[in-house]
Design an enzyme around this catalytic site. Structure first.
Site, PDB file in Angstrom:
ATOM      1  N   ASP A   1       0.833  -1.197  -0.063  1.00 56.30           N
ATOM      2  CA  ASP A   1      -0.027   0.003  -0.026  1.00 56.30           C
ATOM      3  C   ASP A   1       0.632   1.161  -0.209  1.00 56.30           C
ATOM      4  OD1 ASP A   1      -0.793   0.555   3.237  1.00 56.30           O
ATOM      5  OD2 ASP A   1       0.957  -0.555   2.592  1.00 56.30           O
TER       6      ASP A   1
ATOM      7  N   ASP B   1       6.629   1.095   2.189  1.00 54.62           N
ATOM      8  CA  ASP B   1       6.414   0.073   1.222  1.00 54.62           C
ATOM      9  C   ASP B   1       7.359   0.627   0.066  1.00 54.62           C
ATOM     10  OD1 ASP B   1       3.593   0.860   2.415  1.00 54.62           O
ATOM     11  OD2 ASP B   1       3.312  -1.080   1.424  1.00 54.62           O
TER      12      ASP B   1
ATOM     13  N   ASP C   1       8.494  -1.890   6.557  1.00 55.44           N
ATOM     14  CA  ASP C   1       8.226  -2.868   5.348  1.00 55.44           C
ATOM     15  C   ASP C   1       9.470  -3.397   4.790  1.00 55.44           C
ATOM     16  OD1 ASP C   1       5.260  -1.085   4.075  1.00 55.44           O
ATOM     17  OD2 ASP C   1       5.409  -2.594   5.512  1.00 55.44           O
TER      18      ASP C   1
HETATM   19  O1  RIB Z   1       1.806  -0.393  10.849  1.00 57.95           O
HETATM   20  C1  RIB Z   1       2.923  -0.134   9.736  1.00 57.95           C
HETATM   21  C2  RIB Z   1       2.290  -0.794   8.289  1.00 57.95           C
HETATM   22  O2  RIB Z   1       1.253   0.010   8.168  1.00 57.95           O
HETATM   23  C3  RIB Z   1       3.306  -0.461   7.330  1.00 57.95           C
HETATM   24  O3  RIB Z   1       3.330  -1.316   6.299  1.00 57.95           O
HETATM   25  C4  RIB Z   1       2.966   0.965   6.750  1.00 57.95           C
HETATM   26  O4  RIB Z   1       3.316   1.193   5.315  1.00 57.95           O
HETATM   27  C5  RIB Z   1       1.515   0.841   6.815  1.00 57.95           C
HETATM   28  O5  RIB Z   1       1.110  -0.110   5.764  1.00 57.95           O
HETATM   29 CA    CA Z   2       2.669  -0.929   4.054  1.00 57.09          CA
END
Ligand code: RIB
Ligand code: CA
Length: 324
Positions: free
Chosen positions: A9, A14, A243
């Protein structure tokens, strides 16, 4: 090479995870599937394309998945990732990159059938729950499932007890954990207990810019907003980059250590989204998750920095010495 699908996402961290994966010779990224999470799904698609364009890797296909959680109202995380989902870097949209007809779940179904493809999930598990609905066998064909999400003893980041990916779509997270339990399988949960130990500091960023200005300045551009957010909300001088650790763990399974446990996800009430990790075996149920609690920080940073900056370990020795 290990074949993977990155379900994400994007999202600042990410994006750093995609950069690590595509700079790692051990993995072949067959495609990126986007899910509503940090950013609305179409913005997430555009951001994935922005990162692939920077990397010169627009050959990697990107597919659009769920635009909202399984049952809850959709709650984005643009307060953390900026209004453009990429740290308000406002990078230009990549021209000529239309959203494909084929959905994320359709791409997953046909790609996973070989049984030789893993999934690194970096966002809410909505696409994976939909895959289970549509083709359970395809889901069970996933070779390794590594999910950034959840928490064991670390406090939440969306409530006192819940981490964003599983809080934004707890119903999908429960479907995934239940399906794994019913089929004697496990996912690898890279949760806040370990990701909170991975902090990109101003010092590391400065070194990145000195060693490889092009990459370092790009990382600064997309993380500056994130630095400010972390200082304002958690008084951390730096930003927790969750991530990339999931990608690193996929590449080198020794980076993280943990234990197996039966785990379920609360879907409502005050603790909605909490991962209930049965570390003591109260429920006497077979484990469906590996819960990571320890991280070899030096090993992570050596992998992350050498690959993103395209240098040998000796060139970042001074930075690594500071990693405690
Ligand atoms: O809580 C952290 C996660 O939530 C990470 O993957 C961030 O990118 C969000 O997606
Ligand atoms: Ca993420």
């Amino acid at each position: 090479m290990k074949k993977i699908i990155i379900d994400c996402d994007p999202g600042i961290d990410d994006s750093l995870a995609i950069m690590l994966a595509l700079n790692s010779p051990e993995v072949e990224v067959l495609g990126i599937t986007v899910v509503a999470g940090n950013s609305p799904v179409e913005l997430g698609f555009d951001n994935a394309k922005r990162i692939l364009s920077f990397l010169g890797r627009l050959d990697v296909p990107v597919y659009v998945g769920a635009d909202r959680p399984r049952e809850r109202e959709y709650v984005n995380a643009l307060d953390t990732h900026g209004e453009d989902g990429l740290g308000e870097s406002f990078l230009p949209k990549v021209e000529g990159q239309e959203i494909p007809e084929e959905s994320a779940v359709s791409f997953m179904r046909r790609t996973l059938k070989s049984g030789d493809v893993s999934v690194v999930a970096l966002g809410p598990l909505t696409n994976l729950a939909e895959l289970i609905d549509e083709d359970r066998d395809a889901f069970l064909s996933i070779k390794r499932l590594v999910s950034m999400g959840g928490n064991f003893r670390s406090h939440g980041n969306c409530s006192p007890v819940a981490e964003y990916n599983y809080w934004e779509d707890p119903h999908s997270a429960r479907v995934v954990f239940e399906t794994l339990f019913e089929n004697h399988r496990k996912l690898e949960m890279v949760g806040l207990d370990v990701t909170r130990q991975i902090v990109l500091t101003p010092k590391i960023l400065l070194s990145m810019k000195k060693i490889n200005p092009k990459v370092g300045e790009f990382v600064e551009k997309i993380t500056d907003f994130y630095f400010k957010f972390h200082w304002e909300w958690e008084h951390i001088r730096g930003c927790v980059i969750n991530d990339p650790l999931a990608v690193a763990q996929f590449i080198d399974p020794d980076i993280l250590k943990g234990f197996e446990a039966y785990t379920d996800v609360e879907i409502g009430g005050i603790s909605m989204g909490q991962t209930v990790v049965d570390s003591m075996g109260f429920y006497r149920k077979e484990s469906n998750a590996v819960i990571y609690t320890e991280v070899d920080k030096r090993a992570f940073w050596e992998m992350f920095l050498t690959r993103l900056l395209k240098v040998k370990p000796k060139e970042i020795e001074t930075v690594l010495k500071e990693i405690n």
